[in-house]
Motif scaffolding. Structure first.
Motif, PDB file in Angstrom:
ATOM      1  N   SER A 148       0.820  -1.209   0.000  1.00 27.83           N
ATOM      2  CA  SER A 148       0.000   0.000   0.000  1.00 27.83           C
ATOM      3  C   SER A 148       0.857   1.264   0.000  1.00 27.83           C
ATOM      4  N   SER A 149       0.399   2.249  -0.746  1.00 29.69           N
ATOM      5  CA  SER A 149       1.041   3.564  -0.752  1.00 29.69           C
ATOM      6  C   SER A 149       0.298   4.487   0.203  1.00 29.69           C
ATOM      7  N   MET A 150       1.021   5.060   1.132  1.00 31.43           N
ATOM      8  CA  MET A 150       0.447   6.107   1.969  1.00 31.43           C
ATOM      9  C   MET A 150       0.572   7.440   1.228  1.00 31.43           C
ATOM     10  N   GLY A 151       0.318   8.541   1.899  1.00 32.69           N
ATOM     11  CA  GLY A 151       0.287   9.830   1.214  1.00 32.69           C
ATOM     12  C   GLY A 151       1.631  10.251   0.642  1.00 32.69           C
ATOM     13  N   ALA A 152       1.647  10.602  -0.654  1.00 30.90           N
ATOM     14  CA  ALA A 152       2.891  10.998  -1.318  1.00 30.90           C
ATOM     15  C   ALA A 152       2.946  12.495  -1.611  1.00 30.90           C
ATOM     16  N   ALA A 153       1.910  13.241  -1.226  1.00 29.51           N
ATOM     17  CA  ALA A 153       1.893  14.689  -1.486  1.00 29.51           C
ATOM     18  C   ALA A 153       2.637  15.444  -0.382  1.00 29.51           C
ATOM     19  N   LEU A 154       2.950  16.706  -0.667  1.00 33.81           N
ATOM     20  CA  LEU A 154       3.599  17.611   0.288  1.00 33.81           C
ATOM     21  C   LEU A 154       4.969  17.102   0.730  1.00 33.81           C
ATOM     22  N   LYS A 155       5.713  16.545  -0.233  1.00 35.04           N
ATOM     23  CA  LYS A 155       7.031  16.003   0.073  1.00 35.04           C
ATOM     24  C   LYS A 155       7.997  16.361  -1.050  1.00 35.04           C
ATOM     25  N   ILE A 156       9.270  16.488  -0.680  1.00 33.62           N
ATOM     26  CA  ILE A 156      10.282  16.828  -1.686  1.00 33.62           C
ATOM     27  C   ILE A 156      11.587  16.067  -1.489  1.00 33.62           C
ATOM     28  N   ASP A 157      11.803  15.492  -0.297  1.00 32.64           N
ATOM     29  CA  ASP A 157      13.070  14.845   0.037  1.00 32.64           C
ATOM     30  C   ASP A 157      13.003  13.343  -0.240  1.00 32.64           C
ATOM     31  N   GLY A 171       4.285   9.309  11.425  1.00 34.87           N
ATOM     32  CA  GLY A 171       4.364  10.631  10.817  1.00 34.87           C
ATOM     33  C   GLY A 171       3.582  10.817   9.540  1.00 34.87           C
ATOM     34  N   CYS A 172       2.671   9.904   9.208  1.00 34.39           N
ATOM     35  CA  CYS A 172       1.885  10.005   7.978  1.00 34.39           C
ATOM     36  C   CYS A 172       0.419  10.224   8.334  1.00 34.39           C
ATOM     37  N   PRO A 173      -0.145  11.381   8.005  1.00 31.58           N
ATOM     38  CA  PRO A 173      -1.543  11.668   8.327  1.00 31.58           C
ATOM     39  C   PRO A 173      -2.523  10.660   7.724  1.00 31.58           C
ATOM     40  N   LEU A 174      -2.229  10.168   6.522  1.00 38.32           N
ATOM     41  CA  LEU A 174      -3.135   9.208   5.887  1.00 38.32           C
ATOM     42  C   LEU A 174      -3.145   7.880   6.639  1.00 38.32           C
ATOM     43  N   ALA A 175      -1.985   7.405   7.024  1.00 37.10           N
ATOM     44  CA  ALA A 175      -1.912   6.159   7.793  1.00 37.10           C
ATOM     45  C   ALA A 175      -2.629   6.317   9.135  1.00 37.10           C
ATOM     46  N   ARG A 176      -2.445   7.464   9.749  1.00 38.31           N
ATOM     47  CA  ARG A 176      -3.111   7.722  11.033  1.00 38.31           C
ATOM     48  C   ARG A 176      -4.625   7.737  10.865  1.00 38.31           C
ATOM     49  N   ALA A 177      -5.094   8.382   9.811  1.00 39.20           N
ATOM     50  CA  ALA A 177      -6.531   8.445   9.551  1.00 39.20           C
ATOM     51  C   ALA A 177      -7.104   7.060   9.269  1.00 39.20           C
ATOM     52  N   GLU A 200       7.880  13.240   6.048  1.00 44.00           N
ATOM     53  CA  GLU A 200       7.983  14.648   5.644  1.00 44.00           C
ATOM     54  C   GLU A 200       6.601  15.209   5.339  1.00 44.00           C
ATOM     55  N   ARG A 201       6.349  16.426   5.769  1.00 44.76           N
ATOM     56  CA  ARG A 201       5.078  17.082   5.459  1.00 44.76           C
ATOM     57  C   ARG A 201       5.320  18.577   5.328  1.00 44.76           C
ATOM     58  N   LEU A 202       5.375  19.051   4.092  1.00 43.68           N
ATOM     59  CA  LEU A 202       5.541  20.471   3.813  1.00 43.68           C
ATOM     60  C   LEU A 202       4.176  21.137   3.743  1.00 43.68           C
ATOM     61  N   MET A 223       6.760  14.559  -9.194  1.00 37.96           N
ATOM     62  CA  MET A 223       6.972  13.260  -9.818  1.00 37.96           C
ATOM     63  C   MET A 223       8.047  12.450  -9.124  1.00 37.96           C
ATOM     64  N   HIS A 224       9.154  13.074  -8.743  1.00 39.76           N
ATOM     65  CA  HIS A 224      10.238  12.259  -8.207  1.00 39.76           C
ATOM     66  C   HIS A 224       9.849  11.572  -6.904  1.00 39.76           C
ATOM     67  N   ILE A 225       8.894  12.142  -6.165  1.00 41.65           N
ATOM     68  CA  ILE A 225       8.426  11.487  -4.942  1.00 41.65           C
ATOM     69  C   ILE A 225       7.370  10.430  -5.263  1.00 41.65           C
ATOM     70  N   THR A 226       6.358  10.796  -6.039  1.00 39.91           N
ATOM     71  CA  THR A 226       5.303   9.817  -6.353  1.00 39.91           C
ATOM     72  C   THR A 226       5.883   8.626  -7.114  1.00 39.91           C
TER      73      THR A 226
END
Length: 245
Positions: A148-157, A171-177, A200-202, A223-226
């Motif tokens: 499963s993929s958790m949230g990939a948005a708001l990240k750059i590193d 540290g992942c809001p989607l996993a927590r939800a 990471e959460r920007l 793209m590089h994160i997703t």
């Protein structure tokens, strides 16, 4: 000639896996739910690695904002079904692959259409919380391996992308939800499964944010994160195939 061309195209994969493991890769059945920034790159990686039986599921059409991160999104594919455009790309890489493109959203109304038990691997790259929870619940009721993929948005590193078992993701809001939803509904996935995530959460910098189809604010993503998320999931499948044989 086509047969030899296919073998040639996979020669570097077979050097690493060997003939018997290569046959296993060729024969596994994989289904990916969500062919966006994560799922599209996962699909391409699997096909390039020798997977020949792949089902891709997504009910969306390509839009302009997809171009920055989704494999099938170009100025020429805007308005087209994502799964149909992705299927064209996959068949251009492996013409004899069996690609089933299902232009549908996985949800409570459509879940019974999918025979999850027929697959060896199930990949969750769904954005919707409710639909994602439903897929996880149903997938863990089968013998298939779920990734499963958790949230990939708001990240750059890229160095912060990690893999962990669902209940150990931090540290992942989607996993927590998702965990809160399962606990609130008295539901627990029947089996453990691995997730790709990042702590990471920007923050979004734009004052005005476009609305997504479910009326939630869209978040910035790259793209590089997703793609790393999607390629990591593909890698987990290949690692599992390598170690299991």
């Amino acid at each position: 000639m086509e047969k030899y061309q296919r073998i040639d195209a996979l020669s570097r994969t077979q050097l690493l896996f060997g003939e018997s493991k290569m046959k296993r890769i060729n024969n596994v059945k994989v289904i990916i739910f969500g062919i966006g920034g994560v799922g599209s790159w996962c699909a391409e990686s699997l096909i390039r690695s020798g997977v020949r039986h792949l089902t891709i599921v997504d009910g969306d059409k390509v839009c302009v904002s997809n171009i920055n991160r989704q494999r099938m999104a170009t100025i020429h594919s805007i308005g087209m079904a994502k799964v149909d455009e992705m299927k064209k790309i996959l068949l251009s890489l492996s013409p004899d692959a069996e690609i089933m493109a299902i232009n549908e959203v996985y949800c409570a109304e459509t879940a019974n259409q999918f025979r999850l038990e027929e697959y060896d691997y199930i990949i969750d790259a769904i954005d919707s919380l409710d639909d994602k929870a439903l897929l996880i619940e149903n997938a863990t009721n089968t013998n298939a391996k779920l990734f499963s993929s958790m949230g990939a948005a708001l990240k750059i590193d890229p160095t912060k992308v990690k893999v962990a078992e669902f209940w150990k993701v931090t540290g992942c809001p989607l996993a927590r939800a998702l965990r809160q939803k399962f606990k609130r509904n008295g539901i627990k996935p029947k089996r453990k499964f691995l997730c790709v995530y990042s702590e990471e959460r920007l923050k979004n910098c734009s004052i005005e944010q476009s609305e997504s189809k479910d009326n939630h604010k869209a978040n910035g993503s790259l793209m590089h994160i997703t793609a790393i998320f999607g390629l990591t999931i593909a890698g987990l499948i290949l690692k599992n195939l390598y170690e299991d044989i």
